[in-house]
Design a protein around this motif. Structure first.
Motif, PDB file in Angstrom:
ATOM      1  N   PRO A 181       0.847  -1.191   0.000  1.00 47.20           N
ATOM      2  CA  PRO A 181       0.000   0.000   0.000  1.00 47.20           C
ATOM      3  C   PRO A 181       0.882   1.240   0.000  1.00 47.20           C
ATOM      4  O   PRO A 181       2.077   1.159   0.283  1.00 47.20           O
ATOM      5  CB  PRO A 181      -0.754  -0.120   1.333  1.00 47.20           C
ATOM      6  N   PHE A 182       0.298   2.385  -0.305  1.00 47.49           N
ATOM      7  CA  PHE A 182       1.042   3.616  -0.068  1.00 47.49           C
ATOM      8  C   PHE A 182       1.320   3.732   1.423  1.00 47.49           C
ATOM      9  O   PHE A 182       0.479   3.369   2.256  1.00 47.49           O
ATOM     10  CB  PHE A 182       0.264   4.847  -0.558  1.00 47.49           C
ATOM     11  N   PHE A 183       2.510   4.223   1.751  1.00 43.01           N
ATOM     12  CA  PHE A 183       2.922   4.277   3.147  1.00 43.01           C
ATOM     13  C   PHE A 183       1.873   5.014   3.989  1.00 43.01           C
ATOM     14  O   PHE A 183       1.536   6.153   3.707  1.00 43.01           O
ATOM     15  CB  PHE A 183       4.277   4.993   3.265  1.00 43.01           C
ATOM     16  N   ASP A 184       1.365   4.334   5.018  1.00 41.07           N
ATOM     17  CA  ASP A 184       0.290   4.905   5.828  1.00 41.07           C
ATOM     18  C   ASP A 184       0.412   4.465   7.288  1.00 41.07           C
ATOM     19  O   ASP A 184      -0.584   4.289   7.981  1.00 41.07           O
ATOM     20  CB  ASP A 184      -1.071   4.473   5.257  1.00 41.07           C
ATOM     21  N   GLU A 185       1.656   4.273   7.734  1.00 45.85           N
ATOM     22  CA  GLU A 185       1.884   3.898   9.125  1.00 45.85           C
ATOM     23  C   GLU A 185       1.919   5.155  10.005  1.00 45.85           C
ATOM     24  O   GLU A 185       2.017   6.279   9.513  1.00 45.85           O
ATOM     25  CB  GLU A 185       3.203   3.137   9.262  1.00 45.85           C
ATOM     26  N   ALA A 186       1.855   4.954  11.312  1.00 48.07           N
ATOM     27  CA  ALA A 186       1.897   6.091  12.237  1.00 48.07           C
ATOM     28  C   ALA A 186       3.218   6.833  12.133  1.00 48.07           C
ATOM     29  O   ALA A 186       3.282   8.052  12.310  1.00 48.07           O
ATOM     30  CB  ALA A 186       1.680   5.608  13.665  1.00 48.07           C
ATOM     31  N   ASN A 213      10.259  10.575 -15.562  1.00 43.24           N
ATOM     32  CA  ASN A 213      10.210  12.027 -15.365  1.00 43.24           C
ATOM     33  C   ASN A 213      11.338  12.520 -14.459  1.00 43.24           C
ATOM     34  O   ASN A 213      11.142  13.242 -13.501  1.00 43.24           O
ATOM     35  CB  ASN A 213       8.849  12.450 -14.800  1.00 43.24           C
ATOM     36  N   ARG A 214      12.550  12.043 -14.757  1.00 43.72           N
ATOM     37  CA  ARG A 214      13.789  12.469 -14.098  1.00 43.72           C
ATOM     38  C   ARG A 214      13.947  11.966 -12.669  1.00 43.72           C
ATOM     39  O   ARG A 214      14.721  12.524 -11.891  1.00 43.72           O
ATOM     40  CB  ARG A 214      13.950  13.995 -14.140  1.00 43.72           C
ATOM     41  N   SER A 215      13.219  10.931 -12.312  1.00 45.66           N
ATOM     42  CA  SER A 215      13.371  10.386 -10.969  1.00 45.66           C
ATOM     43  C   SER A 215      13.078   8.883 -10.991  1.00 45.66           C
ATOM     44  O   SER A 215      12.861   8.302 -12.053  1.00 45.66           O
ATOM     45  CB  SER A 215      12.437  11.104  -9.992  1.00 45.66           C
ATOM     46  N   ILE A 216      13.082   8.290  -9.794  1.00 39.14           N
ATOM     47  CA  ILE A 216      12.754   6.868  -9.671  1.00 39.14           C
ATOM     48  C   ILE A 216      11.238   6.685  -9.729  1.00 39.14           C
ATOM     49  O   ILE A 216      10.473   7.644  -9.602  1.00 39.14           O
ATOM     50  CB  ILE A 216      13.329   6.285  -8.363  1.00 39.14           C
ATOM     51  N   THR A 217      10.811   5.458  -9.884  1.00 39.67           N
ATOM     52  CA  THR A 217       9.379   5.181  -9.925  1.00 39.67           C
ATOM     53  C   THR A 217       8.741   5.403  -8.555  1.00 39.67           C
ATOM     54  O   THR A 217       9.386   5.270  -7.508  1.00 39.67           O
ATOM     55  CB  THR A 217       9.115   3.730 -10.346  1.00 39.67           C
ATOM     56  N   ALA A 218       7.450   5.699  -8.560  1.00 41.38           N
ATOM     57  CA  ALA A 218       6.707   5.822  -7.303  1.00 41.38           C
ATOM     58  C   ALA A 218       6.695   4.497  -6.553  1.00 41.38           C
ATOM     59  O   ALA A 218       6.769   4.468  -5.313  1.00 41.38           O
ATOM     60  CB  ALA A 218       5.277   6.285  -7.578  1.00 41.38           C
ATOM     61  N   ALA A 219       6.643   3.392  -7.293  1.00 44.57           N
ATOM     62  CA  ALA A 219       6.622   2.068  -6.652  1.00 44.57           C
ATOM     63  C   ALA A 219       7.905   1.821  -5.869  1.00 44.57           C
ATOM     64  O   ALA A 219       7.872   1.285  -4.750  1.00 44.57           O
ATOM     65  CB  ALA A 219       6.425   0.981  -7.703  1.00 44.57           C
ATOM     66  N   LEU A 220       9.032   2.201  -6.429  1.00 36.32           N
ATOM     67  CA  LEU A 220      10.302   2.003  -5.736  1.00 36.32           C
ATOM     68  C   LEU A 220      10.421   2.930  -4.531  1.00 36.32           C
ATOM     69  O   LEU A 220      10.842   2.505  -3.447  1.00 36.32           O
ATOM     70  CB  LEU A 220      11.469   2.218  -6.702  1.00 36.32           C
ATOM     71  N   LYS A 221      10.031   4.183  -4.684  1.00 35.12           N
ATOM     72  CA  LYS A 221      10.105   5.114  -3.552  1.00 35.12           C
ATOM     73  C   LYS A 221       9.227   4.621  -2.402  1.00 35.12           C
ATOM     74  O   LYS A 221       9.621   4.660  -1.222  1.00 35.12           O
ATOM     75  CB  LYS A 221       9.662   6.516  -3.983  1.00 35.12           C
ATOM     76  N   ASN A 222       8.033   4.138  -2.723  1.00 36.56           N
ATOM     77  CA  ASN A 222       7.136   3.627  -1.690  1.00 36.56           C
ATOM     78  C   ASN A 222       7.731   2.402  -1.000  1.00 36.56           C
ATOM     79  O   ASN A 222       7.648   2.260   0.228  1.00 36.56           O
ATOM     80  CB  ASN A 222       5.780   3.290  -2.302  1.00 36.56           C
ATOM     81  N   ALA A 223       8.350   1.518  -1.781  1.00 33.92           N
ATOM     82  CA  ALA A 223       8.975   0.332  -1.189  1.00 33.92           C
ATOM     83  C   ALA A 223      10.114   0.719  -0.256  1.00 33.92           C
ATOM     84  O   ALA A 223      10.294   0.111   0.814  1.00 33.92           O
ATOM     85  CB  ALA A 223       9.482  -0.595  -2.297  1.00 33.92           C
TER      86      ALA A 223
END
Length: 202
Positions: free
Chosen positions: A50-55, A89-99
């Motif tokens: 999931p998208f990061f949603d921890e406390a 778009n000049r950066s890493i994927t959203a999936a990798l950043k979230n992981a």
């Protein structure tokens, strides 16, 4: 006695039409040819994070989502990482950043390398990934494998004369050797240091 390090090759793109499987398969063969570490392919598609949603980060508060906990267990089972980095778009994927965001503790004190690709060899994404890795207390190695420009065009499907990625072996051999050699050295040193710390804390 310190055992052989275990290195994850992490595919950092999850879209269905990704090209990442091609350099991942190619790099996996290079890594498995070495006898100084063991290698396992890790595909972010298999974790449905999931998208990061921890406390908070698990540096401060243990995570609760079982999907995040499963991912953290996987991350912590390795002694180093090679990321297959697509440039979006000049950066890493959203999936990798979230992981990356889903864990903090597990990444600590482990080396990381990259196979990056795109029109500029994924260089801009790679330079975004390096400081993220530093913040997570990873050790980015100096070298990386970059597939870009005319070499990238040679091996992608929209080229009518597409060649197999192995055609780039003579061009990329030195960067593969340097990247994996540096990664192996740091993996051994940091693994021994973590094990020594664990013995001291016991």
């Amino acid at each position: 006695m310190t055992h052989k390090p275990k290195i994850a090759l992490i595919i950092g793109s999850t879209r269905q039409s990704r090209w990442a499987d091609v350099p991942a398969r190619w790099m996996l063969s290079k890594m498995k040819a070495r006898d100084d570490f063991d290698t396992e392919l890790v595909d972010l598609r298999d974790y449905e994070l999931p998208f990061f949603d921890e406390a908070a980060s698990n540096m401060w508060i243990p995570s609760k989502d079982p999907r995040a906990l499963r991912w953290q267990d996987k991350v912590q089972s390795y002694d180093g990482y090679v990321f297959v980095v697509a440039e979006y778009n000049r950066s890493i994927t959203a999936a990798l950043k979230n992981a990356l965001d889903q864990d903090y503790v597990g990444w600590n004190n482990r080396p990381m390398g990259m196979v990056a690709y795109g029109t500029t060899g994924g260089a801009r994404a790679a330079e975004h990934l390096r400081p993220i890795a530093v913040e997570l207390q990873m050790v980015p190695v100096r070298s990386a494998v970059h597939i870009g420009g005319s070499d990238f065009y040679r091996v992608i499907p929209n080229n009518p004369q597409m060649e197999p990625i192995e055609a780039l072996d003579p061009i990329l051999a030195n960067s593969v050797k340097d990247t994996l050699g540096q990664l192996s050295w740091y993996a051994r040193v940091l693994k021994a240091a973590r094990e020594a710390d664990a013995r001291q804390a016991a």
